[in-house]
Design an enzyme around this catalytic site. Sequence first.
Site, PDB file in Angstrom:
ATOM      1  N   ARG A 234       0.787  -1.217   0.020  1.00  0.00           N
ATOM      2  CA  ARG A 234       0.007   0.058   0.031  1.00  0.00           C
ATOM      3  C   ARG A 234       0.853   1.093   0.100  1.00  0.00           C
ATOM      4  NH1 ARG A 234      -4.839  -2.384   2.010  1.00  0.00           N
ATOM      5  NH2 ARG A 234      -6.313  -0.813   0.694  1.00  0.00           N
TER       6      ARG A 234
ATOM      7  N   GLN B 161      -0.025   2.674  -5.823  1.00  0.00           N
ATOM      8  CA  GLN B 161      -1.516   2.916  -5.841  1.00  0.00           C
ATOM      9  C   GLN B 161      -2.294   2.731  -7.064  1.00  0.00           C
ATOM     10  OE1 GLN B 161      -1.350   7.226  -4.726  1.00  0.00           O
ATOM     11  NE2 GLN B 161      -2.442   6.775  -2.807  1.00  0.00           N
TER      12      GLN B 161
ATOM     13  N   ASP C   6      -3.325  -0.834  -6.828  1.00  0.00           N
ATOM     14  CA  ASP C   6      -3.843  -1.439  -5.418  1.00  0.00           C
ATOM     15  C   ASP C   6      -5.496  -1.781  -5.441  1.00  0.00           C
ATOM     16  OD1 ASP C   6      -4.666  -1.623  -2.797  1.00  0.00           O
ATOM     17  OD2 ASP C   6      -4.153   0.351  -2.230  1.00  0.00           O
TER      18      ASP C   6
ATOM     19  N   SER D  73      -7.878  -1.468  -2.649  1.00  0.00           N
ATOM     20  CA  SER D  73      -8.458  -0.402  -2.198  1.00  0.00           C
ATOM     21  C   SER D  73      -9.700   0.058  -3.055  1.00  0.00           C
ATOM     22  CB  SER D  73      -7.362   1.053  -2.582  1.00  0.00           C
ATOM     23  OG  SER D  73      -6.505   1.094  -1.192  1.00  0.00           O
TER      24      SER D  73
ATOM     25  N   TYR E 288      -1.740  -0.287   8.621  1.00  0.00           N
ATOM     26  CA  TYR E 288      -2.729  -0.977   8.793  1.00  0.00           C
ATOM     27  C   TYR E 288      -2.999  -1.034  10.674  1.00  0.00           C
ATOM     28  CZ  TYR E 288      -2.757  -3.394   4.332  1.00  0.00           C
ATOM     29  OH  TYR E 288      -3.012  -3.723   3.099  1.00  0.00           O
TER      30      TYR E 288
HETATM   31  P1  NAD Z   1      -8.600  -3.081   6.552  1.00  0.00           P
HETATM   32  O1  NAD Z   1      -9.483  -3.581   5.504  1.00  0.00           O
HETATM   33  O2  NAD Z   1      -7.357  -3.827   7.001  1.00  0.00           O
HETATM   34  O3  NAD Z   1      -9.227  -2.434   7.927  1.00  0.00           O
HETATM   35  C1  NAD Z   1     -10.335  -1.469   7.724  1.00  0.00           C
HETATM   36  C2  NAD Z   1     -10.399  -0.497   8.928  1.00  0.00           C
HETATM   37  O4  NAD Z   1     -10.460  -1.326  10.119  1.00  0.00           O
HETATM   38  C3  NAD Z   1      -8.858   0.137   9.380  1.00  0.00           C
HETATM   39  O5  NAD Z   1      -9.051   1.463   9.157  1.00  0.00           O
HETATM   40  C4  NAD Z   1      -8.549  -0.490  10.642  1.00  0.00           C
HETATM   41  O6  NAD Z   1      -7.855   0.439  11.203  1.00  0.00           O
HETATM   42  C5  NAD Z   1      -9.702  -0.543  11.229  1.00  0.00           C
HETATM   43  N1  NAD Z   1      -9.854  -1.442  12.440  1.00  0.00           N
HETATM   44  C6  NAD Z   1      -9.223  -2.636  12.586  1.00  0.00           C
HETATM   45  N2  NAD Z   1      -9.419  -3.261  14.000  1.00  0.00           N
HETATM   46  C7  NAD Z   1     -10.356  -2.327  14.392  1.00  0.00           C
HETATM   47  C8  NAD Z   1     -11.058  -2.318  15.773  1.00  0.00           C
HETATM   48  N3  NAD Z   1     -10.780  -3.122  16.629  1.00  0.00           N
HETATM   49  N4  NAD Z   1     -11.716  -1.133  15.913  1.00  0.00           N
HETATM   50  C9  NAD Z   1     -11.981  -0.339  15.053  1.00  0.00           C
HETATM   51  N5  NAD Z   1     -11.528  -0.307  13.667  1.00  0.00           N
HETATM   52  C10 NAD Z   1     -10.744  -1.308  13.621  1.00  0.00           C
HETATM   53  O7  NAD Z   1      -7.902  -1.514   5.984  1.00  0.00           O
HETATM   54  P2  NAD Z   1      -7.459  -1.041   4.506  1.00  0.00           P
HETATM   55  O8  NAD Z   1      -8.934  -0.056   4.610  1.00  0.00           O
HETATM   56  O9  NAD Z   1      -7.541  -1.814   3.445  1.00  0.00           O
HETATM   57  O10 NAD Z   1      -6.395   0.101   4.814  1.00  0.00           O
HETATM   58  C11 NAD Z   1      -6.024   0.519   5.926  1.00  0.00           C
HETATM   59  C12 NAD Z   1      -5.077   1.558   5.853  1.00  0.00           C
HETATM   60  O11 NAD Z   1      -4.011   1.204   4.998  1.00  0.00           O
HETATM   61  C13 NAD Z   1      -5.393   2.741   5.300  1.00  0.00           C
HETATM   62  O12 NAD Z   1      -6.222   3.517   5.932  1.00  0.00           O
HETATM   63  C14 NAD Z   1      -4.182   3.394   4.829  1.00  0.00           C
HETATM   64  O13 NAD Z   1      -3.372   4.038   6.249  1.00  0.00           O
HETATM   65  C15 NAD Z   1      -3.219   2.565   4.500  1.00  0.00           C
HETATM   66  N6  NAD Z   1      -3.465   2.429   2.886  1.00  0.00           N
HETATM   67  C16 NAD Z   1      -2.497   2.963   2.272  1.00  0.00           C
HETATM   68  C17 NAD Z   1      -2.810   3.219   0.822  1.00  0.00           C
HETATM   69  C18 NAD Z   1      -1.306   3.750   0.167  1.00  0.00           C
HETATM   70  O14 NAD Z   1      -0.706   4.404   0.565  1.00  0.00           O
HETATM   71  N7  NAD Z   1      -1.340   3.694  -1.080  1.00  0.00           N
HETATM   72  C19 NAD Z   1      -3.439   2.507  -0.003  1.00  0.00           C
HETATM   73  C20 NAD Z   1      -4.912   1.912   0.909  1.00  0.00           C
HETATM   74  C21 NAD Z   1      -4.591   2.020   2.305  1.00  0.00           C
END
Ligand code: NAD
Length: 385
Positions: A127, A132, A135, A138, A233
């Site tokens: 990520r 991007q 991804d 996403s 994450y």
């Molecule tokens: P995910 O599907 O793994 O999780 C979804 C959300 O659940 C996350 O925001 C996580 O913090 C939350 N979560 C986990 N346990 C929890 C709990 N006990 N209570 C409440 N919330 C909880 O995550 P995702 O949506 O695939 O992506 C997470 C992060 O990855 C993004 O927000 C970002 O920081 C990073 N990301 C970066 C890029 C990039 O830089 N290109 C792209 C996508 C995602």
Amino acid sequence: MRIAVAKEIEVCERRVALNPDTVGRLIKQGLEVWVEAGAGERAFFSDAAYEAAGAKIVHHTDELWGSTDILLKVSPPQEREDGRTEIDLMREGTLLISFLNPLGNPVVAQQLANRKVSALSMELIPRTTRAQSMDALSSQASLAGYKSVLIAAAALPKYFPMLTTAAGTIAPAKVFIIGAGVAGLQAIATARRLGAVVEAFDIRPAVKEEVQSLGAKFVEVKLEEETTAAGGYAKEISEASKQRTQEVIAEHVKNSDVVITTAQVPGKTAPLLVTAEMVAQMKPGSVVVDLAAEQGGNCACTEPGKDIVWNGITIIGPINLPSSMPVHASQLYSKNLTSLLQLLIKDKTLNLDFADDIINAACITHGGEIRNQRVKDALQNAVLR
Ligand code: NAD
């Protein structure tokens, strides 16, 4: 260099790996593209559209799988009706690019390695900013977040927006979103567009500003531990932190018309955040949509793939929501794949350069070996179980 697009055989899978538009672009780059007959049918892309873009339509599955350099798919390889698996159809040295769920089902990685197939798992694309455009987690999570709100709005026996009418004033629906990652943020934006009052909670405090910039209130819980792991994450949190968050979540669940849960911790079953007691406190007619249903669910009442009504509350556990919007899901996934292909193909030949951090991270099997330590560990754990 031949690239093939397989027809998905998973019953719930309506997406296709490439749409005709991206096929046309690859062909302009001098690549040969084969598309299995009917591959785009469930996403409303006809064989004629692929043919017009320059693809060859192939009617025999064995021929398509067995004579390509790169095989593109959406769902992990499946068992076929004839008793063989899709992996059995591949010849040694082929590159498979697909969602492969290698941490949830590492046995697939072993089967691919045994077949001496090189495989890139779309879940393992890092990520990072450079990756991007590739991804797919996403691009697909965003679709799921959007659709979850529409499902909730359709199931709620109320309006979402505030309305002032000659017949009286309607208060806006209260929506509580748990997990403000990619799906959660899109759910917030969608619920706001529909006029709901939105609150959101996440254990990663870094998302507070993003939540607020979308017009939602961030529910804050001060935890005395680091909740963010490498790559942005979430981490699995301690029992004490779990209890602390549940106390706060309970109050907000009780007062909401709609709860949408999206919380996940990579490689683990989804955290249980909404207990049956919390659901029992909700007003009759309220709705819970659990986007983590496939990973075990964030809500204790969730039954994956089912809509259930319990004490007057509707609990919906959708599976593969991106597949319910196959046109745009396939379009975005196609773009993710073609961006990745630009990295993999140099001068019309395949260049699996493991010095490249994206290729290195995503490639789970090569030369008959599993080459990703997390996948090896997951396999070891699966064997021990
Ligand atoms: P995910 O599907 O793994 O999780 C979804 C959300 O659940 C996350 O925001 C996580 O913090 C939350 N979560 C986990 N346990 C929890 C709990 N006990 N209570 C409440 N919330 C909880 O995550 P995702 O949506 O695939 O992506 C997470 C992060 O990855 C993004 O927000 C970002 O920081 C990073 N990301 C970066 C890029 C990039 O830089 N290109 C792209 C996508 C995602």
